[in-house]
Design an enzyme around this catalytic site. Structure first.
Site, short mmCIF file in Angstrom:
data_model
loop_
_atom_site.label_atom_id
_atom_site.label_comp_id
_atom_site.label_asym_id
_atom_site.label_seq_id
_atom_site.Cartn_x
_atom_site.Cartn_y
_atom_site.Cartn_z
N GLU A 135 -2.82 -6.92 -35.92
CA GLU A 135 -2.56 -8.18 -35.36
C GLU A 135 -2.22 -9.28 -36.38
O GLU A 135 -2.53 -10.75 -36.37
CB GLU A 135 -3.67 -8.79 -34.44
N GLU A 152 -12.78 -5.22 -30.46
CA GLU A 152 -14.04 -6.04 -30.85
C GLU A 152 -15.38 -5.77 -30.20
O GLU A 152 -15.91 -6.75 -29.43
CB GLU A 152 -13.60 -7.77 -30.29
C1 XIL Z 1 -4.33 -13.55 -27.66
C2 XIL Z 1 -3.03 -13.54 -27.07
O1 XIL Z 1 -2.14 -13.55 -28.03
C3 XIL Z 1 -2.95 -15.09 -26.38
O2 XIL Z 1 -1.80 -15.32 -25.64
C4 XIL Z 1 -4.17 -15.07 -25.67
O3 XIL Z 1 -4.13 -16.30 -24.83
C5 XIL Z 1 -5.30 -14.74 -26.24
O4 XIL Z 1 -5.46 -13.58 -26.77
N1 XIL Z 1 -7.28 -10.75 -30.87
C6 XIL Z 1 -6.91 -9.77 -29.61
C7 XIL Z 1 -5.47 -10.39 -29.15
O5 XIL Z 1 -7.27 -8.65 -29.88
O6 XIL Z 1 -5.42 -9.82 -27.73
C8 XIL Z 1 -5.71 -11.76 -28.70
O7 XIL Z 1 -4.25 -12.02 -28.17
C9 XIL Z 1 -5.59 -12.36 -30.37
C10 XIL Z 1 -7.06 -11.94 -30.80
#
Ligand code: XIL
Length: 353
Positions: free
Chosen positions: A258, A142
């Site tokens: 994701e 990001e």
């Molecule tokens: C999320 C996790 O799944 C949660 O448990 C935590 O509280 C916050 O982060 N984008 C990403 C991930 O790149 O690292 C994030 O993961 C979700 C959004």
């Protein structure tokens, strides 16, 4: 003899999503937490059946991995790696550098004078720890922001403040030196919609990846997070395919990194909600998997029971969200069948990259 990546990803479970993906040369995987794997219940079995790759959801973030500037806690991430290894799965690392989920000590400790050293120690230590054992690393997460007032579009970040805009190239060079065999990924969100905001993000990403390529930075793939919504996501297949094709033209692979589909605003009974969620899975995966440089699909969790979304999104009826391929009882949902159908319909890849 050690199994190569293709054999590891494919074995065993031909009826799971991993088998359907592997039959096309694709990888299917999911994010997990060490606590959920170690807990009671059927999750480990479901992971072994469905997944050809695992990624720790939080255990490799600075906040978890580096409790103090000179201390690394690999225990939970090692447990996930060991479980993946025991079940013939690949392992993916997330994430070496992000402006979020930094440890509490970071703000008071990191300075323009020591930040380069802190980052170098981190990437050297972490990537070396998993050397030859990670299919890919999200090196930077990001880094871009459509609302940025900078001409390069970089997002506000402690790393940008401390190291300047070269921090992205630096991180990739360090990771490549520590493990030349891992696929190095630039991971980004909000590139999925047919909207001005996603248009800007896609343009920023292409511009960043182009300059990294021109500078000879060892980036190998784009990670497209794909946190989608059953009610808000607007999919334009031509636009998505054009974008992924432009990434391919830069010589880069793509990992859908994701994937999940929020149903916080879908009215009705769970069965109706599941159909709405599955429709987005099908439409999205049919579009992106038509592009042959998409080598892997990772959902952010496997079962609804452990989805991160329930901490951030809430339904008016108070019921939990149903954003993933398996429900809370580990039963396959319409989203699972949509994924299976999209994998089966995908053109053959030469093999997991
Ligand atoms: C999320 C996790 O799944 C949660 O448990 C935590 O509280 C916050 O982060 N984008 C990403 C991930 O790149 O690292 C994030 O993961 C979700 C959004």
């Amino acid at each position: 003899m050690a199994l190569g990546p293709a054999a590891r990803n494919a074995r065993p479970a031909p009826d799971g999503l991993r088998g359907h993906a592997a039959a096309r040369g694709l990888i299917y995987g999911a994010a997990v937490s060490a606590a959920d794997i170690g807990g009671a219940g059927g999750l480990p079995g479901a992971l072994a059946t469905e997944c050809g790759m695992l990624v720790p959801g939080n255990e490799l973030k600075w906040s978890r991995l580096r409790p103090a500037p000179d201390t690394f806690d690999f225990g939970p991430a090692d447990a996930i790696h060991a479980f993946a290894d025991a079940n013939g799965m690949l392992f993916r690392g997330h994430t070496l550098l992000w402006w979020k989920q930094l440890p509490a000590w970071f703000a008071g400790t990191a300075t323009a004078g020591n930040a380069a050293g802190l980052l170098e120690t981190h990437i050297n230590t972490v990537v070396a720890h998993f050397k030859g054992r990670a299919q890919s690393w999200d090196v930077v997460n990001e880094g871009l922001d459509p609302k940025s007032d900078r001409s390069d579009g970089l997002a506000p970040s402690a790393w940008l403040d401390l190291l300047g805009p070269g921090y992205i190239a630096t991180a990739f060079r360090l990771a490549h030196a520590a493990d030349p065999s891992a696929l190095l990924v630039y991971n980004e969100n909000n590139m999925d919609d047919d909207s001005g905001y996603s248009d800007r993000k896609r343009a920023q990403v292409l511009s960043l990846l182009t300059s990294l390529r021109d500078e000879g930075v060892p980036v190998g793939a784009l990670g497209i997070q794909a946190h989608l919504s059953a009610t808000e996501t607007t999919i334009n297949p031509e636009k998505l395919r054009g974008f992924i094709g432009a990434v391919a033209d830069l010589g880069l692979k793509v990992i859908i990194s994701e994937l999940d589909v929020r149903d916080d605003r879908v009215p009705g009974a769970p069965a109706d909600r599941d159909v709405a969620v599955a429709r987005i899975y099908a439409a999205y995966l049919d579009a992106v998997l038509a592009e042959p440089n998409v080598i892997a699909v990772v959902t952010w969790g496997l079962s609804d029971k452990w989805s991160w979304l329930n901490r951030y999104w809430h339904r008016k009826d108070g019921l939990p969200l149903r954003p993933l391929p398996l429900d809370a009882d580990l039963t396959r949902k319409p989203a699972w069948r949509a994924m299976m159908g999209a994998f089966d319909a995908a053109p053959n890849r030469p093999g997991p990259g």
